[in-house]
Write a protein that holds these residues in place. Sequence first.
Motif, short mmCIF file in Angstrom:
data_model
loop_
_atom_site.label_atom_id
_atom_site.label_comp_id
_atom_site.label_asym_id
_atom_site.label_seq_id
_atom_site.Cartn_x
_atom_site.Cartn_y
_atom_site.Cartn_z
N GLU A 121 -17.72 -17.38 13.68
CA GLU A 121 -16.87 -18.56 13.80
C GLU A 121 -17.74 -19.78 14.12
O GLU A 121 -18.59 -19.72 15.02
N SER A 123 -17.96 -24.47 13.47
CA SER A 123 -17.31 -25.68 12.97
C SER A 123 -18.39 -26.63 12.47
O SER A 123 -19.19 -27.15 13.25
N LEU A 140 -14.54 -22.89 9.15
CA LEU A 140 -13.92 -22.18 10.27
C LEU A 140 -14.71 -20.92 10.62
O LEU A 140 -14.87 -20.58 11.78
N ARG A 182 -5.89 -24.23 4.62
CA ARG A 182 -6.98 -23.29 4.85
C ARG A 182 -7.24 -22.48 3.58
O ARG A 182 -6.30 -22.07 2.89
#
Length: 213
Positions: A121, A123, A140, A182
């Motif tokens: 994960e 960003s 993401l 998404r």
Amino acid sequence: MKHQAEQTLYSLSADAPARPDRRNGERYLSLLRVGALLIDGRRELCLVRNLSAGGMLIRPYSPIEAGVAVSVELKHGEIVSGIARWIEDGLVGIAFDKPIDVVALLTASDDGPQPRMPRIELSCTAWIREDADIYRTRTLNISQGGMCVEGDPRLRPDTKVIVSLAGLGPIDGLVKWKDGERYGIGFNRVLAVSELMDFLRQQQRLANRCAVA
């Protein structure tokens, strides 16, 4: 009913994992990483669901109260310590006493080198090119085989794309699914472990600099 695979999710974030979203009616086949939980002088196994630089989300096999100090052995001889901050639905959120190096933890498994790395994960900005159109999205998570991004609603499933990330060369891929804004993108090639590790270390250095600033 077909089971979905639930694997340990790693993150470069300095924050401890948040409380999990509730899943209604979904059944998961557990492929979670196993850790050795050390608490009140006893040692037992636990399942690690989420792991970040700042904390972890575990499923223990015996009750733990909030505020209790715990330690977890993730690799042989390597122990991380923290405080159980909350308990919900059999899961325990732990905040580490000090941040850990998640990228170093991913270099090898307990049984030797991993044939495939898990989802990570993070960003960061990802540019998605579809023919002459270029979309700016937010990454993401990423793995050797693909990534999940959030961004422009004009992207469509089954579309061939080229993904560009700072520190990682252009990658051909295909939009596999869409959920709101998404998207799941599958890469046309499996990224080499060394290639993905170099990229993650770069992202880790950027995150550390932002945390200090």
